[in-house]
Enzyme design. Structure first.
Site, PDB file in Angstrom:
ATOM      1  N   ILE A 177      -2.014   3.280   7.094  1.00 35.18           N
ATOM      2  CA  ILE A 177      -2.149   4.519   6.325  1.00 35.18           C
ATOM      3  C   ILE A 177      -3.551   4.486   5.747  1.00 35.18           C
ATOM      4  O   ILE A 177      -3.955   3.508   5.108  1.00 35.18           O
ATOM      5  CB  ILE A 177      -1.062   4.644   5.237  1.00 35.18           C
ATOM      6  CG1 ILE A 177      -1.234   5.946   4.449  1.00 35.18           C
ATOM      7  CG2 ILE A 177      -1.017   3.432   4.320  1.00 35.18           C
ATOM      8  CD1 ILE A 177      -0.067   6.237   3.485  1.00 35.18           C
ATOM      9  N   SER A 178      -4.326   5.503   6.021  1.00 35.48           N
ATOM     10  CA  SER A 178      -5.757   5.478   5.719  1.00 35.48           C
ATOM     11  C   SER A 178      -6.037   5.389   4.220  1.00 35.48           C
ATOM     12  O   SER A 178      -5.228   5.796   3.378  1.00 35.48           O
ATOM     13  CB  SER A 178      -6.445   6.727   6.282  1.00 35.48           C
ATOM     14  OG  SER A 178      -6.428   6.729   7.677  1.00 35.48           O
TER      15      SER A 178
END
Length: 205
Positions: A59-60
């Site tokens: 998840i960025s």
């Protein structure tokens, strides 16, 4: 406690030149911890760092989510194509800004988890598919905006071909060790590329 961590994150984003109030509002509205399954990682949900998720993906980092979203300049009238649903967090942010978001994820498990999260949050302007995003949306159509959340050496022609008139795409380009965010803009008969900040994304599969 979460409110304090979230407000600290929003303050950090503003300090790092994220200025669009719509993007900041979306980051406030969408609970990042809801998109993280691992209990030991949930306390880190509002830290400004990328975190591992299922299927060897990530998840960025919130700053990168905000930066890419701001550069995409999504308006309420826009239909957006997202390549790489992942956890669904970036998708959810886009859904707060766009008319409709179409998103493709190659991993069945990630697709299933993300769809469940969208339903739980009542995000009804998202259409999600499991498949090969490098080919674009299966039905031939044009999009106002395209966001790619995985790195490629060059922009896939099928995605460039789905950019509508005055359309724009934000995509990480280059080798994993030397990627940069690129803004790809269609202007009449030409396509312009602008190189932005350095990043490190997982490769597009």
């Amino acid at each position: 406690m979460m409110d304090e961590r979230l407000e600290s994150l929003i303050y950090l984003l503003q300090r790092n030149a994220i200025a669009d109030p719509r993007v900041l509002a979306a980051m406030r509205d969408i609970p990042r911890d809801f998109f993280i399954e691992a209990a030991n990682l949930k306390p880190l949900a509002y830290a400004d760092e990328a975190l591992p998720i299922e299927c060897g993906q990530t998840i960025s980092q919130p700053y990168i989510v905000a930066y890419m979203t701001e550069r995409l300049n999504v308006q309420r009238k826009h239909d957006v194509l997202e390549i790489g649903t992942g956890s669904g967090y970036q998708t959810a942010i886009l859904s707060r800004l766009a008319r409709h978001v179409y998103t493709i994820e190659i991993h069945e498990e990630l697709h299933r988890l993300a769809v469940g999260r969208f339903k739980a949050l009542g995000l009804d302007n998202i259409t999600a598919l499991c498949g090969d995003g490098s080919k674009g949306w299966p039905e031939h159509r044009l999009f106002d905006r395209i966001l790619v959340t995985a790195g490629v050496s060059a922009a896939p022609p099928d995605l460039v071909g789905q950019l509508g008139p005055c359309g724009a795409m934000v995509i990480p380009l280059g080798k994993t060790s030397s990627q940069r965010i690129a803004l790809v803009a269609r202007a009449e008969t030409r396509v312009d590329y602008q190189s932005l900040i350095p990043v490190r994304f997982v490769p597009l599969l």
